[in-house]
Write a protein that holds these residues in place. Sequence first.
Motif, short mmCIF file in Angstrom:
data_model
loop_
_atom_site.label_atom_id
_atom_site.label_comp_id
_atom_site.label_asym_id
_atom_site.label_seq_id
_atom_site.Cartn_x
_atom_site.Cartn_y
_atom_site.Cartn_z
N SER A 156 -7.92 3.99 -0.68
CA SER A 156 -7.36 4.34 0.62
C SER A 156 -7.15 3.10 1.48
O SER A 156 -6.15 2.99 2.21
CB SER A 156 -8.28 5.33 1.35
OG SER A 156 -8.39 6.53 0.61
N GLY B 239 0.81 -1.21 0.00
CA GLY B 239 0.00 0.00 0.00
C GLY B 239 0.84 1.26 0.00
O GLY B 239 0.53 2.24 -0.71
N ARG C 268 0.86 4.10 -2.92
CA ARG C 268 0.53 5.49 -2.60
C ARG C 268 1.65 6.43 -3.04
O ARG C 268 1.39 7.49 -3.61
CB ARG C 268 0.29 5.63 -1.10
CG ARG C 268 -0.23 7.03 -0.72
CD ARG C 268 -0.11 7.30 0.75
NE ARG C 268 1.28 7.49 1.14
CZ ARG C 268 1.88 6.86 2.14
NH1 ARG C 268 1.23 5.96 2.86
NH2 ARG C 268 3.15 7.11 2.41
N ARG D 10 1.49 6.84 -6.75
CA ARG D 10 0.34 7.68 -7.11
C ARG D 10 0.66 9.15 -6.88
O ARG D 10 0.37 10.01 -7.73
CB ARG D 10 -0.89 7.25 -6.31
CG ARG D 10 -2.10 8.16 -6.51
CD ARG D 10 -3.30 7.71 -5.72
NE ARG D 10 -3.10 7.74 -4.28
CZ ARG D 10 -3.09 8.83 -3.53
NH1 ARG D 10 -3.21 10.03 -4.09
NH2 ARG D 10 -2.94 8.76 -2.21
N GLU E 292 -4.07 1.34 0.26
CA GLU E 292 -2.86 2.09 0.61
C GLU E 292 -2.53 2.00 2.09
O GLU E 292 -1.37 2.13 2.48
CB GLU E 292 -3.01 3.54 0.17
CG GLU E 292 -3.04 3.70 -1.34
CD GLU E 292 -3.17 5.13 -1.81
OE1 GLU E 292 -3.03 5.36 -3.03
OE2 GLU E 292 -3.39 6.03 -0.97
#
Length: 284
Positions: free
Chosen positions: A41, A12, A16, A19, A44
Amino acid sequence: MTSPTVHAWELGIRLRERREELGLTAVAAGRASGITQAYVSGVESGRVKLPADRLAQLVKIYEVEPSEAAELEELRVAAMQRAWWHQYSQLFPAEFLRFLGYEAGAAEIRSYDNELLHGLLQTEEYARAVIRGGNTYVRLTEIDRRISARMARQARLTSEVPLRLTTVVAEGALRQQVGGPAVMGAQLGHLATLLTERPHQFDIRVMPFAAGAHPALGGPFQILSFPSPRLPELVWQEVLTSSDIIDQSSRVADYVVTFAEAQERALNSAESLALIQRIAEEMT
């Protein structure tokens, strides 16, 4: 020892970070992959498991290089494994099961313990006395399973790459006659054995009564460190009616400083061992 919880968490974090490198919001990432922001979420944070097709979608959207994509897939597969603590899912709340996952994958734990000895240091009889006498909500039929879970946690101490434990323990916790003098004497003898036979793995410092007020006086906590440099430190704090995994970097930093100051005020290793042995003799 590998931990599905820690693998999911690292997966995660890496997703993240990628991203954010692309300047995508969780909403935009979810929209592009056909999933909700809450799902993104959850992935992540490591709390939601990711199927292979969903990871493939995100890898494509995030323009991940093939070599890194292979690493992410390895993490995803490892995160899907079933760990030993899942057999206790009806016994413990989800947050504590999550903590067990972090504990299983940690490289080192630093703890301050003011009333009870750390669970990884407890003998079976001491643990039984704690569980029987310390939790009014525990059913008698659950006691043996709770003890079994506590002992299962200790396998981490003798794994191929054993966990290192550094703890500052209040003198009062050593003198509290949990289970009576005989049980407590045996427990303190166990601590002394760990310190003399495995000093490279265990560092137990005693905070004496004479130390007076100190920064950690407010209650017990643990700081967990992990083998992967990608993973930040976490804090686990448990009190009578609640428990909490703390991952905000600023708050974790406060605990790190607090522990360092408590360790500085505690007795040194030799003095701590001598006091533990002396109290053990008094008990027996």
